[in-house]
Design a protein around this motif. Structure first.
Motif: not given
Length: 112
Positions: A30-53
């Motif tokens: 999984k870490i190697h996949n993240i690194i490859e996505a960052l290198k290729s410019g295909t990594y995009y963060p996912k939306p943040t889950r919102r909770v209320y405290i």
């Protein structure tokens, strides 16, 4: 380094918007996949889950929970950027730096 720092935090097992993305079950693949996505410019963060405290006054405070992968990428970038920029910051600079805060600048000002 980033994984070790995050895994020690009890929030590492809290899922973000992708319910399956936590520190548990993370692998080198999984870490190697993240690194490859960052290198290729295909990594995009996912939306943040919102909770209320709940707050003491009865209102609710919003809290954003990013996925573990996004936290990992953010922590790795933070480590890299601190290694680059910390040595060139002035000693008088206290904003958003490790082990520095408005309290440390007040103490430094009191000495001068």
């Amino acid at each position: 380094m980033a994984y070790q720092k995050l895994y020690a935090n009890k929030g590492a097992s809290t899922p973000g918007v992708d319910k399956s993305d936590t520190a548990d079950g993370f692998s080198e693949t999984k870490i190697h996949n993240i690194i490859e996505a960052l290198k290729s410019g295909t990594y995009y963060p996912k939306p943040t889950r919102r909770v209320y405290i709940d707050k003491r006054n009865g209102k609710k405070r919003p809290l954003g929970l990013p996925t573990f992968t996004d936290k990992l990428v953010q922590e790795a970038l933070k480590i890299i950027l601190q290694a680059v920029y910390e040595p060139i910051f002035l000693e008088q600079s206290h904003g958003f730096r490790p082990n520095r805060s408005c309290h440390t600048v007040l103490k430094q000002s009191a000495k001068n």
